[in-house]
Design a protein around this motif. Structure first.
Motif, PDB file in Angstrom:
ATOM      1  N   ILE A   1     -24.637  24.452  19.876  1.00 60.24           N
ATOM      2  CA  ILE A   1     -25.964  24.093  19.766  1.00 60.24           C
ATOM      3  C   ILE A   1     -26.971  24.839  18.837  1.00 60.24           C
ATOM      4  CG2 ILE A   1     -28.167  24.020  21.244  1.00 60.24           C
ATOM      5  CD1 ILE A   1     -26.164  23.282  23.659  1.00 60.24           C
ATOM      6  N   LYS A   2     -26.767  26.350  18.798  1.00 56.76           N
ATOM      7  CA  LYS A   2     -27.642  27.070  18.077  1.00 56.76           C
ATOM      8  C   LYS A   2     -27.396  27.066  16.515  1.00 56.76           C
ATOM      9  CE  LYS A   2     -28.271  31.003  21.354  1.00 56.76           C
ATOM     10  NZ  LYS A   2     -27.761  32.272  21.793  1.00 56.76           N
ATOM     11  N   SER A   3     -26.374  26.439  16.123  1.00 50.49           N
ATOM     12  CA  SER A   3     -25.820  26.263  14.847  1.00 50.49           C
ATOM     13  C   SER A   3     -26.169  24.845  14.340  1.00 50.49           C
ATOM     14  CB  SER A   3     -24.433  26.195  14.715  1.00 50.49           C
ATOM     15  OG  SER A   3     -23.568  25.464  15.089  1.00 50.49           O
ATOM     16  N   MET A   4     -26.658  24.089  15.086  1.00 52.45           N
ATOM     17  CA  MET A   4     -26.945  22.490  14.721  1.00 52.45           C
ATOM     18  C   MET A   4     -28.410  22.569  13.777  1.00 52.45           C
ATOM     19  SD  MET A   4     -26.233  20.267  17.976  1.00 52.45           S
ATOM     20  CE  MET A   4     -26.872  18.812  16.885  1.00 52.45           C
ATOM     21  N   ASN A   5     -28.236  21.908  12.773  1.00 50.62           N
ATOM     22  CA  ASN A   5     -29.363  21.435  11.881  1.00 50.62           C
ATOM     23  C   ASN A   5     -30.338  20.663  12.522  1.00 50.62           C
ATOM     24  OD1 ASN A   5     -31.126  21.253  10.084  1.00 50.62           O
ATOM     25  ND2 ASN A   5     -30.135  20.181   8.314  1.00 50.62           N
ATOM     26  N   LEU A   6     -31.299  21.287  13.361  1.00 50.04           N
ATOM     27  CA  LEU A   6     -32.318  20.517  14.301  1.00 50.04           C
ATOM     28  C   LEU A   6     -33.127  19.618  13.281  1.00 50.04           C
ATOM     29  CD1 LEU A   6     -33.206  23.307  16.845  1.00 50.04           C
ATOM     30  CD2 LEU A   6     -31.498  21.510  16.837  1.00 50.04           C
ATOM     31  N   GLU A   7     -33.175  19.850  12.044  1.00 46.73           N
ATOM     32  CA  GLU A   7     -33.878  18.932  11.093  1.00 46.73           C
ATOM     33  C   GLU A   7     -33.266  17.409  11.145  1.00 46.73           C
ATOM     34  OE1 GLU A   7     -34.431  20.025   7.221  1.00 46.73           O
ATOM     35  OE2 GLU A   7     -35.459  21.952   7.815  1.00 46.73           O
ATOM     36  N   ASP A   8     -31.945  17.270  11.561  1.00 46.47           N
ATOM     37  CA  ASP A   8     -31.429  15.919  11.812  1.00 46.47           C
ATOM     38  C   ASP A   8     -31.930  15.318  12.956  1.00 46.47           C
ATOM     39  OD1 ASP A   8     -30.002  16.386   9.698  1.00 46.47           O
ATOM     40  OD2 ASP A   8     -28.208  17.364  10.727  1.00 46.47           O
ATOM     41  N   LEU A   9     -32.681  15.999  13.768  1.00 50.02           N
ATOM     42  CA  LEU A   9     -33.558  15.217  15.032  1.00 50.02           C
ATOM     43  C   LEU A   9     -34.302  14.075  14.588  1.00 50.02           C
ATOM     44  CD1 LEU A   9     -33.964  18.145  17.666  1.00 50.02           C
ATOM     45  CD2 LEU A   9     -32.187  16.581  17.434  1.00 50.02           C
ATOM     46  N   LYS A  10     -34.830  14.208  13.448  1.00 51.04           N
ATOM     47  CA  LYS A  10     -35.508  13.207  13.061  1.00 51.04           C
ATOM     48  C   LYS A  10     -34.814  11.779  12.626  1.00 51.04           C
ATOM     49  CE  LYS A  10     -34.922  14.100   7.888  1.00 51.04           C
ATOM     50  NZ  LYS A  10     -34.432  15.273   7.742  1.00 51.04           N
ATOM     51  N   LEU A  11     -33.289  11.682  12.809  1.00 49.19           N
ATOM     52  CA  LEU A  11     -32.380  10.677  12.420  1.00 49.19           C
ATOM     53  C   LEU A  11     -31.913  10.329  14.202  1.00 49.19           C
ATOM     54  CD1 LEU A  11     -30.223  12.001   9.615  1.00 49.19           C
ATOM     55  CD2 LEU A  11     -32.193  10.401   9.496  1.00 49.19           C
ATOM     56  N   TYR A  12     -31.744   8.952  14.482  1.00 41.45           N
ATOM     57  CA  TYR A  12     -31.106   8.479  15.541  1.00 41.45           C
ATOM     58  C   TYR A  12     -29.730   9.082  15.668  1.00 41.45           C
ATOM     59  CZ  TYR A  12     -34.763   4.805  16.223  1.00 41.45           C
ATOM     60  OH  TYR A  12     -35.955   4.446  16.561  1.00 41.45           O
ATOM     61  N   PRO A  13     -29.440   9.198  16.787  1.00 39.55           N
ATOM     62  CA  PRO A  13     -27.775   9.588  17.166  1.00 39.55           C
ATOM     63  C   PRO A  13     -26.916   8.476  16.868  1.00 39.55           C
ATOM     64  CG  PRO A  13     -28.770   9.320  19.196  1.00 39.55           C
ATOM     65  CD  PRO A  13     -30.171   9.166  18.082  1.00 39.55           C
ATOM     66  N   ASP A  14     -25.521   8.784  16.889  1.00 39.45           N
ATOM     67  CA  ASP A  14     -24.696   7.749  16.837  1.00 39.45           C
ATOM     68  C   ASP A  14     -24.742   6.821  18.012  1.00 39.45           C
ATOM     69  OD1 ASP A  14     -22.267   5.969  16.592  1.00 39.45           O
ATOM     70  OD2 ASP A  14     -21.058   7.651  16.890  1.00 39.45           O
TER      71      ASP A  14
ATOM     72  N   ARG B   1     -28.399  13.658  19.764  1.00 42.61           N
ATOM     73  CA  ARG B   1     -27.544  14.471  19.031  1.00 42.61           C
ATOM     74  C   ARG B   1     -26.937  15.523  19.832  1.00 42.61           C
ATOM     75  NH1 ARG B   1     -27.224  13.771  13.405  1.00 42.61           N
ATOM     76  NH2 ARG B   1     -27.885  11.770  12.688  1.00 42.61           N
ATOM     77  N   ILE B   2     -28.021  16.410  20.251  1.00 41.90           N
ATOM     78  CA  ILE B   2     -27.549  17.824  20.652  1.00 41.90           C
ATOM     79  C   ILE B   2     -26.532  17.613  22.086  1.00 41.90           C
ATOM     80  CG2 ILE B   2     -28.424  19.725  22.137  1.00 41.90           C
ATOM     81  CD1 ILE B   2     -31.142  19.465  20.636  1.00 41.90           C
ATOM     82  N   SER B   3     -26.527  16.641  22.744  1.00 44.25           N
ATOM     83  CA  SER B   3     -25.664  16.345  23.915  1.00 44.25           C
ATOM     84  C   SER B   3     -24.309  15.804  23.531  1.00 44.25           C
ATOM     85  CB  SER B   3     -26.213  15.162  24.597  1.00 44.25           C
ATOM     86  OG  SER B   3     -27.474  15.447  25.415  1.00 44.25           O
ATOM     87  N   ILE B   4     -24.366  15.207  22.282  1.00 46.42           N
ATOM     88  CA  ILE B   4     -22.945  14.756  21.805  1.00 46.42           C
ATOM     89  C   ILE B   4     -22.269  15.685  21.045  1.00 46.42           C
ATOM     90  CG2 ILE B   4     -21.894  13.288  19.783  1.00 46.42           C
ATOM     91  CD1 ILE B   4     -24.246  11.367  20.146  1.00 46.42           C
TER      92      ILE B   4
END
Length: 357
Positions: free
Chosen positions: A46-59, A252-255
């Motif tokens: 979770i810490k390593s995720m690119n949180l900028e991707d949260l602007k995009l819908y998850p799968d 995205r984070i949960s996935i």
């Protein structure tokens, strides 16, 4: 009450979740949360995720997580499970709600024990079903023959909640076999603490649907992930409803966290074994204090004392900084449900009980 409420909302009695008080710090043994944190690998992911991707819908298909879950169970039961047999939802409560909406028609009968997860009556009411409650026996056990050849769908929690008692896999299978034209939903929220999963039955029978959660054994109560495993045709039905309701139920984070949780099986096994060990030590001490303790295959225990009323004991424990769950309901109003915490938490719990008794 608002004049805009519809008739169903006016009459329904909603589910009451366990207390989450904020007035002071408690030892929380009331909501069956895992006392240990998620795997360090999950936290690092979770810490390593690119949180900028949260602007995009998850799968919307949650493809990768479904694939990982399928591979995990394929290895566990030594039989192929495909990702098309996996449905992922926003916690098992959402999965259960979608099951009620997908497979039960208005007016259908739905069978479950008289003492069980208290969300089932809420769903039955919400979706206009005819609930049929089958009494547990005097030992709070499910008598499987009472479920043979019924004229409605069946839902059972195994191990049962709040009683903590589990059916054997062969007993679950008998219920499934005796009801080939009815859906049998097996809610396995607590399966990893000592019972055998019915996932082994999903390729053998087309009328069984197994529901599990990340909340208990995977320490994800705050993440909200649950899933169902069944035949591809059953899962397709759930997907049809999901995509007519909300395409993006999993963020995205949960996935990513869910994927990492299934990959770190060593931690999963170690933590569950620790909870089981603590449970057994606690049960032994409680029996020494003359408590009746039902046989538990869950991460909680169901206890009663013949000299102290459970409702009073619940209040006294709360006054002493310990939360347990009390149900003021017929047959179980002299029992407390106690979540298994850490060794230290359970030792404090026992110490408080000794003083109160």
């Amino acid at each position: 009450m608002s004049k805009f409420w519809n008739d169903k909302i006016k009459e329904i009695e909603p589910y009451v979740p366990g207390e989450q008080p904020k007035d002071k710090k408690y030892i929380k043994l009331n909501t069956n949360e895992n006392p240990y944190s998620p795997s360090k690998k999950v936290i690092e992911k979770i810490k390593s995720m690119n949180l900028e991707d949260l602007k995009l819908y998850p799968d919307p298909d949650v493809s990768e997580l479904r694939k990982v879950i399928a591979e995990y169970f394929s290895q566990k039961i030594d039989e192929r499970i495909t990702k098309e047999q996996i449905f992922v939802g926003n916690g098992s409560d959402e999965v259960l709600a979608l099951i009620f909406m997908t497979f039960f028609n208005k007016g259908d009968k739905v069978y479950y024990p008289d003492i069980t997860y208290s969300f089932y009556p809420v769903y039955a009411d919400l979706f206009d079903l005819k609930e049929v409650k089958i009494p547990l026996n005097k030992n709070f056990e499910i008598e499987i023959d009472k479920y043979f050849g019924v004229d409605g769908h069946i839902i059972i929690t195994n191990p049962n909640a709040p009683t903590s008692i589990a059916l054997k896999l062969e007993e679950v299978e008998e219920i499934v076999k005796k009801n080939p034209n009815q859906l049998v939903v097996v809610d396995e929220a607590y399966i990893d603490f000592g019972a055998e999963s019915a996932v082994k039955l999903v390729n053998k029978y087309d009328n069984v649907l197994v529901v599990q959660t990340f909340s208990k054994s995977r320490s994800f109560a705050g993440m909200r992930l649950g899933y169902a495993i069944g035949s591809e045709n059953i899962i397709e039905g759930l997907n049809r409803l999901k995509f007519s309701f909300n395409s993006y139920t999993i963020d995205r984070i949960s996935i990513e966290a869910g994927i990492e949780s299934f990959k770190d099986d060593d931690y999963f096994v170690k933590i569950n074994a620790k909870i089981i060990e603590t449970r057994e030590k606690t049960v032994k001490k409680l029996k020494e204090l003359e408590f009746k303790v039902l046989n538990s295959s869950a991460n909680f225990i169901f206890i009663s004392h013949n000299k102290v009323f459970a409702g009073d004991l619940y209040k006294q424990l709360k006054d002493n900084g310990i939360l347990v769950r009390y149900f003021a309901k017929d047959r179980i109003d002299n029992y407390l449900r106690v979540t298994i915490g850490t060794d230290e938490e359970m030792e404090i719990f026992i110490e408080k009980l000794e003083k109160l008794l």
